[in-house]
Write a protein that holds these residues in place. Structure first.
Motif, PDB file in Angstrom:
ATOM      1  N   PRO A  23       4.969  11.261  73.619  1.00 44.57           N
ATOM      2  CA  PRO A  23       4.679  11.572  72.211  1.00 44.57           C
ATOM      3  C   PRO A  23       4.221  10.334  71.435  1.00 44.57           C
ATOM      4  O   PRO A  23       3.305  10.409  70.619  1.00 44.57           O
ATOM      5  N   PHE A  24       4.829   9.190  71.722  1.00 49.47           N
ATOM      6  CA  PHE A  24       4.452   7.947  71.045  1.00 49.47           C
ATOM      7  C   PHE A  24       3.067   7.480  71.495  1.00 49.47           C
ATOM      8  O   PHE A  24       2.287   6.962  70.700  1.00 49.47           O
ATOM      9  N   VAL A  25       2.792   7.673  72.779  1.00 57.56           N
ATOM     10  CA  VAL A  25       1.477   7.289  73.311  1.00 57.56           C
ATOM     11  C   VAL A  25       0.387   8.125  72.639  1.00 57.56           C
ATOM     12  O   VAL A  25      -0.640   7.596  72.210  1.00 57.56           O
ATOM     13  N   TRP A  26       0.613   9.442  72.519  1.00 57.37           N
ATOM     14  CA  TRP A  26      -0.381  10.315  71.875  1.00 57.37           C
ATOM     15  C   TRP A  26      -0.554   9.947  70.400  1.00 57.37           C
ATOM     16  O   TRP A  26      -1.676   9.932  69.895  1.00 57.37           O
ATOM     17  N   VAL A  31      -3.175  14.279  68.380  1.00 61.17           N
ATOM     18  CA  VAL A  31      -2.081  14.815  67.558  1.00 61.17           C
ATOM     19  C   VAL A  31      -1.605  16.145  68.138  1.00 61.17           C
ATOM     20  O   VAL A  31      -0.405  16.415  68.186  1.00 61.17           O
ATOM     21  N   ALA A  32      -2.537  16.965  68.607  1.00 67.83           N
ATOM     22  CA  ALA A  32      -2.175  18.262  69.190  1.00 67.83           C
ATOM     23  C   ALA A  32      -1.387  18.102  70.482  1.00 67.83           C
ATOM     24  O   ALA A  32      -0.593  18.981  70.839  1.00 67.83           O
ATOM     25  N   ALA A  33      -1.587  17.009  71.186  1.00 65.64           N
ATOM     26  CA  ALA A  33      -0.860  16.774  72.441  1.00 65.64           C
ATOM     27  C   ALA A  33       0.582  16.341  72.199  1.00 65.64           C
ATOM     28  O   ALA A  33       1.413  16.441  73.110  1.00 65.64           O
ATOM     29  N   MET A  63       7.652  19.129  74.015  1.00 72.40           N
ATOM     30  CA  MET A  63       8.194  20.295  74.729  1.00 72.40           C
ATOM     31  C   MET A  63       8.477  19.982  76.193  1.00 72.40           C
ATOM     32  O   MET A  63       8.997  20.819  76.915  1.00 72.40           O
ATOM     33  N   GLY A  64       8.086  18.806  76.638  1.00 74.10           N
ATOM     34  CA  GLY A  64       8.367  18.411  78.007  1.00 74.10           C
ATOM     35  C   GLY A  64       7.331  18.889  79.021  1.00 74.10           C
ATOM     36  O   GLY A  64       7.603  18.889  80.217  1.00 74.10           O
TER      37      GLY A  64
END
Length: 163
Positions: A25-28, A55-57, A63-64
């Motif tokens: 999430p941080f990478v995206w 952002v959508a990713a 959600m894993g």
């Protein structure tokens, strides 16, 4: 477990994969910020769609979902945004050439103030309150006092024709 229980390799995850995926999430988000900065610097309407895809990713990562599915979400949303909105945005942001004051002379009527002779590289026309170096579009000699139509501008010269 038979073959029916087997998870496809692009979905299977090891413990090492799970450790790496917790950072996604941080990478995206970082990728979205960097692409946003790139878009702001270029204004070419390319990076913004991929920033939106990044952002959508983020929810997919939260959600894993496997990295494979995060990339699928990223690409799908990016391409969806690109295909649907870029033609519209290009239309609204199209740079239109700005007419200069000189361009506005085309189509105006002027008066020859010095005989126009292309062979001797001479001639002047008074038009719109200004004195311009002039050449005849057809190559004819135009006498002082004749009225002429400004046909074009080439550099600092007006091209004229007799009216």
């Amino acid at each position: 477990g038979g073959a029916a229980d087997r998870t496809p390799p692009w979905i299977e995850r090891s413990n090492e994969d799970m450790d790496a995926l917790q950072w996604m999430p941080f990478v995206w988000l970082l990728m979205a910020v960097l692409l946003g900065i790139l878009e702001a610097a270029t204004i070419q309407l390319v990076a913004i769609w991929f920033a939106i895809g990044s952002v959508a990713a983020v929810p997919a990562a939260l959600m894993g979902l496997s990295f494979f599915w995060q990339v699928v979400v990223f690409l799908a949303v990016s391409l969806f945004c690109l295909v649907l909105t870029r033609p519209l945005m290009k239309k609204f942001l199209r740079v239109r050439p700005t007419r200069t004051n000189a361009d506005s002379l085309v189509g105006m009527i002027g008066v020859v103030v010095e005989e126009i002779d292309n062979d001797r590289a001479q001639g002047r026309v008074y038009v719109n309150g200004l004195d311009w170096s002039a050449r005849s579009e057809e190559g004819e000699i135009l006498e002082k006092g004749e009225k002429v139509l400004i046909k074009a501008i080439e550099g600092v010269k007006v091209l004229v024709e007799r009216i």
